[in-house]
Enzyme design. Structure first.
Site, short mmCIF file in Angstrom:
data_model
loop_
_atom_site.label_atom_id
_atom_site.label_comp_id
_atom_site.label_asym_id
_atom_site.label_seq_id
_atom_site.Cartn_x
_atom_site.Cartn_y
_atom_site.Cartn_z
N ALA A 184 1.07 -1.06 0.12
CA ALA A 184 0.11 -0.06 -0.03
C ALA A 184 0.83 1.18 -0.08
O ALA A 184 2.20 1.05 0.36
CB ALA A 184 -0.88 0.04 1.26
N GLY B 116 0.59 -5.38 0.59
CA GLY B 116 -0.58 -5.25 -0.20
C GLY B 116 -0.08 -5.81 -1.53
O GLY B 116 -0.95 -6.40 -2.51
N GLU C 229 -0.50 -9.49 -1.02
CA GLU C 229 -2.02 -9.91 -0.78
C GLU C 229 -2.85 -9.61 -2.18
O GLU C 229 -3.73 -10.45 -2.51
CB GLU C 229 -2.60 -8.81 0.02
CG GLU C 229 -2.01 -9.11 1.62
CD GLU C 229 -2.53 -8.03 2.48
OE1 GLU C 229 -2.18 -6.77 2.20
OE2 GLU C 229 -3.11 -8.32 3.40
N GLU D 237 4.22 -5.57 6.83
CA GLU D 237 3.57 -4.45 7.62
C GLU D 237 3.51 -4.32 9.07
O GLU D 237 3.35 -3.20 9.81
CB GLU D 237 1.82 -4.83 7.48
CG GLU D 237 1.19 -4.74 6.22
CD GLU D 237 1.36 -6.05 5.28
OE1 GLU D 237 2.37 -6.71 5.50
OE2 GLU D 237 0.65 -6.11 4.25
N1 T1G Z 1 4.64 3.44 -0.09
C1 T1G Z 1 5.24 4.85 -0.21
N2 T1G Z 1 6.59 4.94 -0.39
C2 T1G Z 1 7.37 4.11 -0.46
C3 T1G Z 1 6.72 2.61 -0.18
C4 T1G Z 1 5.66 2.44 0.26
N3 T1G Z 1 5.07 1.20 0.45
N4 T1G Z 1 8.07 1.87 -0.20
C5 T1G Z 1 9.05 2.59 -0.58
N5 T1G Z 1 8.64 3.70 -0.81
C6 T1G Z 1 9.50 5.03 -1.12
C7 T1G Z 1 10.47 5.24 -0.21
O1 T1G Z 1 10.05 6.06 0.81
C8 T1G Z 1 11.66 5.76 -1.01
O2 T1G Z 1 11.24 7.12 -1.19
C9 T1G Z 1 11.52 4.99 -2.40
O3 T1G Z 1 9.94 4.49 -2.35
C10 T1G Z 1 12.50 4.08 -2.60
O4 T1G Z 1 12.33 3.10 -1.18
C11 T1G Z 1 -2.87 -3.30 2.91
C12 T1G Z 1 -1.33 -1.84 4.98
C13 T1G Z 1 10.45 -1.94 -1.26
C14 T1G Z 1 12.13 -3.22 -0.33
O5 T1G Z 1 6.24 -2.24 4.14
O6 T1G Z 1 10.46 -2.21 2.02
O7 T1G Z 1 0.85 -2.81 2.38
O8 T1G Z 1 13.20 8.22 -0.16
O9 T1G Z 1 14.70 3.60 -0.55
O10 T1G Z 1 16.12 0.31 -0.60
O11 T1G Z 1 -1.88 -4.83 4.02
O12 T1G Z 1 11.26 0.46 -0.12
O13 T1G Z 1 13.03 8.06 -2.62
O14 T1G Z 1 11.49 9.71 -1.47
O15 T1G Z 1 13.19 1.85 0.58
O16 T1G Z 1 14.99 -0.39 -3.14
C15 T1G Z 1 3.67 -2.58 3.17
C16 T1G Z 1 8.17 -0.77 2.27
C17 T1G Z 1 3.14 -1.33 2.99
C18 T1G Z 1 7.21 -2.10 1.94
C19 T1G Z 1 12.67 -1.15 -1.86
N6 T1G Z 1 4.81 -2.69 2.42
N7 T1G Z 1 9.21 -0.84 1.29
O17 T1G Z 1 13.65 -0.75 -0.91
O18 T1G Z 1 13.97 1.55 -2.03
S1 T1G Z 1 1.59 -1.41 3.98
C20 T1G Z 1 6.08 -2.36 2.87
C21 T1G Z 1 10.30 -1.45 1.41
C22 T1G Z 1 0.67 -2.39 3.22
C23 T1G Z 1 -1.63 -3.85 3.25
C24 T1G Z 1 -0.93 -2.95 4.04
C25 T1G Z 1 11.46 -0.84 0.32
C26 T1G Z 1 11.36 -2.04 -0.88
P1 T1G Z 1 12.31 8.19 -1.50
P2 T1G Z 1 13.62 2.67 -0.63
P3 T1G Z 1 14.87 0.24 -1.74
#
Ligand code: T1G
Length: 696
Positions: free
Chosen positions: A63, A102, A105, A125
């Site tokens: 998400a 997500g 999912e 999450e």
């Molecule tokens: N939402 C918004 N921005 C995100 C994002 C996300 N999910 N993931 C990364 N970014 C931005 C991050 O802030 C950075 O921005 C840029 O992307 C590159 O990220 C409904 C509720 C995917 C392994 O927890 O683990 O789904 O600094 O530097 O090292 O059940 O990003 O460039 O402006 O980390 O290559 C669940 C979180 C969400 C994954 C890539 N998903 N992201 O790592 O790049 S909740 C997560 C990561 C959800 C559902 C629930 C990592 C990555 P900027 P980065 P990276």
């Protein structure tokens, strides 16, 4: 079709591509685009099946975290997923990069899943103080079983595609993402494969699994909210119908997403990424290629630091003054690795590979070809300057000269060389091969290239590099001084070590200041206080009376089986010591202090508000670039609980006006050391908070 999602066709296969860089997060535009694309594929009579994939570097990574806490917009996620799962045409998820949260999912609502070997899947999450809120807690247990699902969901671990295939999360692993997934879909259509729905798979668990899991993880999940709710959701998958389980998951998700813990952990997620952004060192600043590292000092710190580089495959040459010290240091490194091998955390082959990267010498001339040299000798300025003067004469042009000093001036150290632009601080935290934090201390003359290289190599060896300014104690230890000092004043005022430590442990730190002092060694601070006695400011109250007296008894902590507490042989459990209590009460008497009782709340404010006040001073002096950098330092270097966001985010959550009111009260009662930081007063006067400084 929204710009965020494309629909094309390859033969009879509809190809849905999410194009929403950088990570194809499920923003409102993506959700709307997905809905429209599936409708299009569903309506097209020539389309027999569909493939869903991410454009760019990854599948959907979850998400859009930035949308949480905002008013809902776009197509509701669960409607998109329901339409997919109920599609009358087979859908294959084609996974590369990371299918997370997500994203996974969504893939679980496809009928089949294809992945390239390097792909990773997971439900992280929980790291955001959330739980998989789009069916993940109900579908994953049905696929892999409740026990494995518990581990995956409460750890947020990423699973490599081949392992995910073994677990049943992925059906096919192949090299060419689109071609492979389209061919897989065509085969499934040709074989008239069923439109599998995970929701139809029964899910059972042994009675007691969940309570056993709760007990086994009580310490690890202490203070967090989300892991406990994750367990409740997985339990619901084994006790309720699918739809009832989904309803339970949604209710618990809302509890998490509106919790202060999740707000704090989402703050930490973005803060961890902000630290790399340095206004006067652009992202494209060239970094030196570090092919070889020289380590000066093979003691506990030197050995631990060196291991980080060997672990990253970088050769390290250890330098000590005697062969005996070298042998001792290499022995510590060997034992550290062997312990990990014995615990199953490392293969013997990997250990041998890493040990083979080490060389050692007592001759300074042997290290001149290293690209980076890190000094980790005693905290004595004269010694460090002597070493850096010699390094200046030995190291090849362009080499970076770093000091692991924890408090001393990088500028003064650099002044011993003719290349101050190449000198920088790299302050690791003990145990250096474990603690994630690296404070990179910029000197006045450190060049952008030197700064960029130190920050980059820190990240490469698995650290979270935070750039700090060159003041006494830099950021972490400067703030720590206020925290530990206030703890000893609390003892003089009436508290006992075990009361203070319990209050701080209950707040969420791994241990309180006295157990920490006993672990680190009380003699370290004792030496520093004696060294600084001559130039201690006269208006500064002295908080060292009690620890000095304890040290004068030869009680330095665990290393001497006793400090503030006693310790049984081979046991780290602190045992209150009556003689120490006698010393404490005696000092109160000598200082004419009427001892009094303190609540846990009082203790937390007195011990931890100095972190906020000193943090504000540090920000005002420009010694930290932003408040969230200070948060990252305290979470990763000192164990400040992530579910409180770090000292500065915690202060914002309390309300700076409330924090300032207490600091003013302490200032009136205890004097100078509690003088409110001007920046704190300014922010309160302007009705702002620390977060308002982030954009700066
Ligand atoms: N939402 C918004 N921005 C995100 C994002 C996300 N999910 N993931 C990364 N970014 C931005 C991050 O802030 C950075 O921005 C840029 O992307 C590159 O990220 C409904 C509720 C995917 C392994 O927890 O683990 O789904 O600094 O530097 O090292 O059940 O990003 O460039 O402006 O980390 O290559 C669940 C979180 C969400 C994954 C890539 N998903 N992201 O790592 O790049 S909740 C997560 C990561 C959800 C559902 C629930 C990592 C990555 P900027 P980065 P990276």
């Amino acid at each position: 079709m929204s710009d965020a999602v494309d629909f094309t066709k390859q033969g009879a296969i509809g190809v849905i591509t999410v194009n929403s860089p950088p990570v194809n997060a499920l923003s409102a535009a993506v959700r709307d685009g997905l809905g429209a694309a599936f409708d299009k594929g569903q309506a097209d009579p020539d389309v027999k099946a569909m493939v869903l994939l991410g454009g760019g570097r990854t599948f959907i990574a979850g998400a859009d975290i930035r949308e949480f806490g905002q008013p809902p917009k776009g197509k509701p996620f669960h409607e998109v997923l329901l339409a997919m799962e109920n599609s009358t045409k087979l859908i294959v998820a084609a996974i590369h990069g990371t299918a997370l949260g997500g994203g996974l999912e969504t893939a679980l609502c496809c009928h089949y899943r294809f992945a390239v070997p390097a792909a990773l899947v997971g439900l992280p999450e929980v790291k955001l103080g959330l739980l998989p809120g789009a069916g993940g807690t109900q579908r994953l247990p049905r696929l892999v079983g409740a026990e494995k699902a518990l581990d995956l969901i409460t750890s947020g671990a990423f699973v490599p595609a081949p392992q995910a295939k073994e677990m049943g999360i992925v059906d096919e692993v192949g090299d060419d993402l689109l071609a492979g997934a389209v061919a897989f879909a065509e085969t499934l259509v040709a074989e008239n494969a069923p439109l599998r729905k995970i929701r139809d798979i029964p899910c059972e668990a042994d009675a007691g699994l969940f309570d056993t899991y709760r007990k086994a993880n009580a310490r690890k999940f202490r203070g967090f909210l989300a892991p406990w709710k994750c367990i409740d959701c997985v339990e619901a998958a084994t006790t309720l119908s699918f739809d009832e389980g989904i309803a339970r998951e949604r209710a618990l998700f809302m509890e998490c997403v509106t919790s202060p813990e999740s707000a704090a952990q989402r703050h930490v997620f973005f803060a961890e990424r902000e630290v790399a952004k340095i206004p006067d060192v652009p992202k494209d600043t060239p970094m030196k290629d570090i092919k070889k590292v020289a380590m000066i000092g093979a003691g506990t710190m030197g050995g631990g630091i060196a291991m980080n580089f060997a672990n990253a495959g970088i050769p390290v040459i250890m330098l000590e003054v005697t062969q005996e010290n070298l042998d001792k240091g290499m022995g510590i490194i060997q034992r550290n690795y062997q312990n990990t091998v014995n615990k199953g955390g490392l293969s013997q082959a990997k250990m041998d590979q890493r040990m083979a990267l080490f060389s050692s010498t007592t001759d300074l001339a042997d290290i001149g070809d290293a690209d980076l040299v890190i000094e980790a000798v005693f905290e004595k300025m004269e010694l460090k300057k002597e070493i850096f003067a010699k390094l200046d004469g030995v190291m090849k042009p362009g080499a970076i000269l770093a000091s692991n000093t924890s408090t001393l001036s990088i500028d003064e150290i650099a002044s011993a060389t003719k290349r101050p632009e190449s000198v920088i601080g790299m302050h690791f935290f003990s145990p250096a091969n474990v603690m994630r934090l690296l404070e990179v201390v910029r000197g006045a003359k450190s060049s952008p290239e030197t700064i960029a290289t130190a920050m980059g190599i820190g990240r490469k060896v698995g650290k979270i590099s935070v750039l700090v300014g060159n003041c006494f104690g830099f950021v972490g230890n400067r703030m720590l001084h206020g925290y530990t000092g206030e703890g000893t004043f609390l003892l003089e005022n009436g508290a006992l070590p075990q009361q203070v430590d319990k209050a701080i442990f209950d707040f969420g730190l791994p241990m309180g200041p006295f157990a920490m002092g006993d672990m680190a060694g009380l003699d370290v601070g004792w030496l520093v206080r004696k060294a600084r006695a001559a130039d201690r400011p006269t208006n500064e109250e002295y908080g060292g009376t009690i620890p000095d007296r304890i040290c004068e008894l030869g009680r330095f902590g665990q290393k001497t089986a006793g400090g503030y507490y006693d310790y049984k042989e081979g046991d780290r459990t602190p045992i209150p010591n009556p003689e120490v209590q006698g010393i404490i009460e005696q000092v109160s008497k000598e200082k004419n202090i009427a001892r009094r009782e303190f609540s846990e709340e009082d203790i937390v404010k007195r011990c931890l508000y100095p972190l906020i006040n000193i943090g504000a001073q540090i920000l005002a002096e420009g010694m930290a670039m932003r408040p969230s950098d200070i948060d990252i330092i305290y979470i990763n270097g000192y164990g400040f609980p992530a579910y409180r966001g770090g000292p500065m985010a915690w202060a914002d959550a309390i309300g700076l006006e409330n924090v300032l009111a207490d600091i003013k009260r302490f200032h009136a009662e205890f004097g100078e050391r509690w003088r409110p930081a001007p920046l704190l007063e300014k922010l309160v006067a302007e009705g702002k908070n620390f977060a308002s400084l982030q954009a700066a």
